[in-house]
Scaffold this active site. Structure first.
Site, mmCIF file in Angstrom:
data_model
loop_
_atom_site.group_PDB
_atom_site.id
_atom_site.type_symbol
_atom_site.label_atom_id
_atom_site.label_comp_id
_atom_site.label_asym_id
_atom_site.label_seq_id
_atom_site.Cartn_x
_atom_site.Cartn_y
_atom_site.Cartn_z
ATOM 1 N N ASP A 107 0.609 -14.347 -8.276
ATOM 2 C CA ASP A 107 1.408 -14.142 -9.522
ATOM 3 C C ASP A 107 1.959 -15.447 -9.876
ATOM 4 O O ASP A 107 2.467 -16.110 -8.910
ATOM 5 C CB ASP A 107 2.471 -13.007 -9.153
ATOM 6 C CG ASP A 107 3.548 -13.039 -10.194
ATOM 7 O OD1 ASP A 107 3.228 -13.350 -11.319
ATOM 8 O OD2 ASP A 107 4.541 -12.479 -10.122
ATOM 9 N N HIS A 121 10.007 -12.114 -8.949
ATOM 10 C CA HIS A 121 8.985 -12.895 -8.892
ATOM 11 C C HIS A 121 9.094 -13.936 -7.773
ATOM 12 O O HIS A 121 10.050 -14.876 -7.991
ATOM 13 C CB HIS A 121 8.525 -13.446 -10.235
ATOM 14 C CG HIS A 121 8.134 -12.229 -11.240
ATOM 15 N ND1 HIS A 121 6.824 -11.727 -11.177
ATOM 16 C CD2 HIS A 121 8.891 -11.693 -12.012
ATOM 17 C CE1 HIS A 121 6.917 -10.789 -12.194
ATOM 18 N NE2 HIS A 121 8.104 -10.523 -12.714
#
Lengths: 574, 574
Positions: free
Chosen positions: A212, A385
């Site tokens: 990601d 994240h």
């Protein structure tokens, strides 16, 4: 206004790399040029494994749209090959497209953890005509033989929703790691936990690691959720009146923690917003939120408690127009009106594009006397994240031969690829930056972007329509928003070519005609001139007349106003 | 979508404060509920002193608008009282409204420093019919008797354009300090310079201090421009190819420094963008930019130099649609195409609302092979607005009796007022948070918000029109942008009440009619039904018929699509 260019894609020379022997195809249908719309697939022979099926929220360039979903036409054509749809976690950018696409792709088995399954199933109920879903519940640590050539083993990751999983996909060309979305989890002393998961992967000869890129522009490490909890608890203790916490309904871990703290401090929690209620209910049912029965009270009963005994949890910390927090700020909430002494805690970051809405939210709430805290003032939010240092740590622990940056805009993925080149001493051709729809061929010893592509143009959902709003409609909306429109209706006698009545003029979003009567008269005169000037024979060709009117009236309006409204001529011949 | 509420304004009880004796009125016509549109006035008896006349850039809620200017109707009515228009510095949010309003307010003398005057005068030339301006050039350190009751003394402040000034306004009720916009200037060792200006003010018994709130949410101190320069120089040295620096044309100090560094490193500078060229020319003419004659080369000649000898300065670091940087990113620039090895430096922060455009800019540039640096990666930008610690230092040095937070959204001004309450031990009633149009009465020993207000609604500039786009037009634009519109034209025989032809349907931004013929037929049928169902007598009342059509067709469309386009019925009776 906003234009995408795709002048050059990846930079390495394709002919340099020979793909030998067997290849696995990697294709992203979404998620590689945006945040959201995550959906990717791996294909080998006549087998396809799909990971995620998310939606993307609308952009400035897609006014009026509800959301954007992945284009699944490639999968529709190949639906017989599909062996599994694996969902990494229950956020809408990973599950939101399921009701729209699942039937089109043949209703394959969905592999998901319990809570993810529950969130998907609840949402499916909102679509009365959508098919029943076929689930296979999985747990971190388990493996599944998905097909002849694909085996998957799941591992648990820390995100901000329970039961997120990553996976090792065993394929004929080697092992591919897709960790879903994650960040490091830290203990109270700031030590990262569960790193052995990554270290174990490092012992398994990983062919390719996908990571990601959402956090790839952020330096350093995550703010620990333990810090967030500590800061929230401090604020809650300090508050003298009611506490109103705005956050995302999807941040289930955070929500659970807030309820726990409130309970510890002897405060009752009331929940505003149906998505948040549903999620809390799911989490409680599955045992993810262990709270006393009476810890949560109905919203309509908050008046029964002293102000300092109440904490309200609600959605809308982004200033979303119809969310609960905005209703509170606008004075439109049924049960909650801001009063002096209320503490408002916005426990979320600001999603790019929402800055102005959040500013207005803060203005309106503080104007009414609330004390406001947001993530720039205190550490009351942490992203889900992994930022740069965590990404690099994972790369170094997993030690893959190849690296593919996923999820995020080009520059984010470019940054992620740069990090991998640095951390793993990889060459650019070993960290390909692939776009949506490109086909990446993975063979044992190399990866290569194929010339082949699959369609990934936007499929837009607007009301009941899926895919019926296209570029033409959007372009019109953008033009209408800028300068409005003018409709000119000329009613003409079919035989004589003469006006049967004065031209009708309707305008919206241009100038306020009622206050500009003189201008309207000038415009009418202009229209009559145009029609009078052309010979009768050409008038019959109403397309010619229309285009003439469009051009000349447009020019007239521009000269008078320096604006270019959409001009729509209608010729009625009677 | 975005709604402003003004439920409660300032919190203190007005009746508690008695305003005794003489009062000076303070009124802001703009700048107190937004960033930009700065314009305020002080009034005493029959004398008015105005400070600044800026514009505001359009918002999400004002689509298609060029910009918003202050409403000067109060000044028009009182134009005989106006004794001076003082301009603090040459940024558009302080000077941009001058061409539109100066005639309306009686063309008063404009007090400005040389470079500010030059920037105003150049802009005025773009408006052929605007009057010649009457300037009085001032310098930091000078005083002016503006009228019988107002005297002003100017002092220099550091902003990011040369010759910004603040002022002490001597009034019958005491001295009022308005420092314009500023931040601290630091020497290379990080020591703040020129603090004696503030300390001197502290010795003068200041009645009221006004301070810019733009930085009031930012903790700490400014990043020193010396650090910015050092970081820029490092990047420039590291670059192997061309360097392209994007920044604001108004950041003249930064631009001057960049040219100096380039010159020192033996690089030629080429400038792209007329506003930047003009500003550089003004600064050079007035001696603010001392560069060798051949340091700047024409853009069309950059090809004559080695790549590592070229630095291009351009506008558009915010991703503004028509600025030079966007043209470069889109491949539409006449002289500059990105090539591998180019270094792009975005030396500006991101203005809230521009995040997505800047993301697209970064994506497009990096996709083409440019190495990108922006302010989140390295310290290559510093705001011109004092953050919290600098604001507090100024408050403590100046020691005013009263404090008014100016410039910025409510929450920013609330923060600024909180800082003042903390730093100066002031009570909330001594730091009033005034909105645009409210009248603050300053008397010797107190300040009080009057019940009186003056009009400050938006005056919008759109093309040639000033003020002709109002809330109705904007609301229509917003609706059109969301769901588009459908025009229905029913041509009816006046005598029989029968359709003379099939209803004409035009639609834009709703669905693409050409691809939805069946739907159009259903809609036609629906329209005929509506008309057939009502008695002939009522048909004559075309307003009734229209509103019936609007409602019923609207409902039909919503049922079919869950969208609410604007429905515009036209009845043509022949």
């Amino acid at each position: 206004m906003i234009k995408k260019t795709y002048l050059k894609r990846t930079e390495f020379k394709k002919e340099d790399i020979s793909v030998s022997g067997e290849t696995v195809k990697f294709i992203a249908l979404g998620g590689l040029e945006e945040i959201g719309r995550n959906m990717m697939l791996f294909e080998y022979g006549d087998e396809i494994i799909i990971i995620d099926a998310g939606l993307q929220f609308p952009e400035e360039t897609t006014p009026g749209i509800d959301f954007i979903i992945p284009n699944v036409s490639y999968l529709e054509k190949n639906k017989k090959k599909i062996k599994a749809l694996i969902i990494t976690h229950g956020h809408y950018d990973h599950i939101g497209a399921i009701p729209y696409i699942i039937e089109k792709i043949g209703n394959p088995t969905i592999y998901a953890t319990s809570i993810t399954k529950e969130i998907i199933a609840r949402r499916q109920e909102e679509f009365p005509n959508a098919p029943k879903l076929d689930f296979e519940i999985i747990k971190a640590g388990e493996s599944r033989q998905l097909s002849k050539n694909f085996t998957v083993r799941f591992f648990g990751v820390t995100h901000n929703i329970p039961e997120g999983v990553g996976m090792v996909l065993e394929t004929p060309i080697g092992k591919i790691v897709h960790p879903g979305e994650f960040k490091f989890d830290y203990d109270i002393d700031g030590n990262a936990k569960d790193l052995d998961i990554w270290e174990n992967l490092g012992k398994q000869k990983i062919h390719t690691l996908l990571l990601d890129s959402t956090g790839a522009e952020e330096p350093g490490f995550s703010v620990s959720e333990r810090i967030v909890e500590r800061e929230l608890e401090k604020l809650f203790k300090k508050a003298e009146g009611r506490i109103i916490v705005g956050t995302f309904a999807s941040l289930l871990d955070r929500i659970a923690e807030i309820i726990k703290i409130a309970d510890r401090l002897g405060k009752k929690v009331a929940v505003s917003g149906s998505s948040m209620k549903t999620n809390i209910q799911i989490a409680r049912n599955l045992g993810y939120m262990k709270v006393e029965k009476d810890a949560i009270v109905p919203l309509e009963e908050i008046g029964k408690y002293r102000d300092d005994k109440i904490l309200i949890l609600c959605t809308g910390a982004q200033g979303e127009p119809n969310a609960q927090m905005m209703k509170i700020a606008n004075g439109e909430h049924r049960y909650i009106q801001i009063k002096k002494g209320d503490t408002v805690v916005l426990s979320s970051s600001v999603i790019p594009g929402n800055e102005r809405s959040v500013q207005i939210l803060k203005d309106d709430l503080s104007r009414q006397g609330a004390l406001i805290y947001h993530y720039k003032m205190v550490d009351i939010h942490s992203s889900g994240h992994a930022p740069q240092e965590e990404l690099k740590s994972v790369m170094k622990m997993v030690k893959p031969n190849f690296f593919i940056p996923i999820h995020g805009y080009y520059f984010m993925r470019w940054r992620n690829a740069s990090l991998a080149q640095e951390a793993l001493k990889l060459k650019p051709e070993e960290t390909p930056i692939v776009d949506n729809g490109q086909v990446l061929l993975l063979s044992k010893n190399s990866v290569k972007i194929s010339e082949e592509t699959v369609p990934t143009y936007y499929v837009m959902v607007d009301g009941l329509g899926v895919g019926d709003v296209g570029e033409v409609v959007l372009r019109d909306r953008r033009v209408l928003a800028q300068e409005g429109m003018v409709v000119i209706i000329a009613t003409i006698d079919r035989r004589t070519g003469q006006f049967l009545k004065n031209p009708d003029i309707i305008s919206r979003g241009f100038i306020y005609l009622k206050e500009n009567k003189e201008f309207v008269e000038e415009l009418r005169k202009k229209i009559k001139q145009i029609i009078a000037r052309i010979p009768r024979a050409q008038q019959i060709e109403s397309d010619y007349l229309k285009s003439l009117m469009r051009d000349q009236v447009g020019e007239f309006l521009y000269r008078k106003t320096k604006r270019r409204p959409m001009v729509l001529p209608v010729i009625i011949e009677v």
